[in-house]
Design an enzyme around this catalytic site. Structure first.
Site: not given
Ligand code: ADE
Ligand code: ZN
Length: 321
Positions: A8, A10, A188, A191, A269-270
């Site tokens: 996971h 992006h 997603h 969260e 994630d990011d």
């Molecule tokens: N897009 C990028 N990161 C995200 C996240 N943590 N939750 C939802 N959309 C996303």
């Molecule tokens: Zn995500």
């Protein structure tokens, strides 16, 4: 070193502030000063501000070469941290906002994955995603484009964005289009919203995995449902703490989900937005959840088994553990 797998992340959200600035310069763009803090890191506080900063950072990825460089740079870092497999999510909507076609965005990413595999021995695959808050019409368009240009490295279809916008049932056309063409799906949920959001996703979308899904812990029936339906959770602890889903790691439900019998995995994630990396997520699991190296390797195995790669690729990767 413990071998790792990432399910996971992006792609547009993996570019470091330095790379974002370099691409902006290459494309003769100026970025608003408020995208960065004084220390050079990305500036945001709330989830919606994060999504905004993500949009701004993505806007500098304007050519196939840019996508190639973002992909290659991210996979290089993953490989340096012992990652043997990374499944990345891309957003054709962000590519389109930057002026790129679906095919141009795909060509760049494929080049990045192929170059990284030959230079760093890391296997990459792509999940094409739609953006929830952009609504069902855009999601159908993205699914149609994905299905119209099949590629062996494109293995999945998913959705990110604001979990509180729209309802999963609004996206069933897009997900069914993708799934019927052979793509496996994630979404997603659980969260930024509670267990009802995960139930609704499972009710209406053909998903094998849930992005995050951590708030499932609030409903024992949902925990049982995740086990019964063999759903894998793509857990991103660092992201959850950065975004304030939980105040600290002691209150994060990773261990409770694992001990209840859910299939939990670890992802970043990011990474630069949340000051993390896949290596850091494994460190968090060791330091805060007391996972041993053997248990961490078991997590990698679960990630590989439940990746969207073909069985032969999975078997080869699992044999490396
Ligand atoms: N897009 C990028 N990161 C995200 C996240 N943590 N939750 C939802 N959309 C996303
Ligand atoms: Zn995500």
């Amino acid at each position: 070193m413990v071998l790792k797998a990432e399910l996971h992340s992006h792609l547009e959200g993996t570019a470091s502030p330095e790379l974002v600035k370099r691409l902006a310069k290459r494309n003769s763009m100026s970025l608003p000063a408020e995208l960065f803090k004084n220390d050079g890191t990305f500036k945001w506080t709330t989830f919606l501000e994060f999504l905004n900063a993500y949009d701004l950072a993505s806007s500098v990825i304007k050519t196939p070469e840019d996508y190639r460089d973002v992909t290659y740079d991210y996979l290089r870092q993953c490989a340096e941290q012992g990652t043997i497999y990374a499944e990345v999510m891309s957003s054709p909507d962000h590519a389109a906002m930057a002026g790129m076609s679906y095919q141009n965005h795909l060509d760049g990413i494929v080049q990045g994955i192929e170059d990284a595999q030959s230079d760093f021995d890391i296997v990459g695959r792509l999940i094409v995603t739609c953006v929830r808050h952009l609504g069902p019409e855009r999601s159908i368009e993205v699914a149609k484009q994905t299905v119209a240009s099949p590629h062996p490295l494109v293995v999945g279809f998913g959705m990110g964005g604001d979990e509180n916008a729209h309802h999963p049932s609004d996206f069933s056309t897009a997900f069914n289009t993708a799934n019927e063409s052979g793509l496996l799906c994630n979404v997603h949920a659980g969260e930024m919203a509670g267990p009802e959001s995960v139930h609704a996703a499972l009710d209406h979308l053909p998903v094998k995995r849930i992005g995050h899904g951590v708030r499932s812990i609030e409903d024992p029936n949902l925990v049982q449902r995740l086990i019964d339906q063999n759903i894998t959770l793509e857990v991103c602890p660092g992201s959850n703490i950065a975004l304030g889903v939980y105040p600290n790691f002691a209150e994060h439900p990773f261990l409770k989900l694992k001990e209840a019998g859910c299939k939990v995995t670890l992802s970043s994630d990011d990474p630069p937005f949340f000051h993390t990396t896949i290596g850091n997520e494994y460190r968090i699991a060791a330091n805060h959840f007391s996972l041993s190296d053997n248990e961490l390797t078991e997590i990698t195995k679960i990630s590989l088994e439940n990746s969207f790669a073909d069985q032969k690729t999975k078997d080869k990767l699992i044999a490396r553990l």
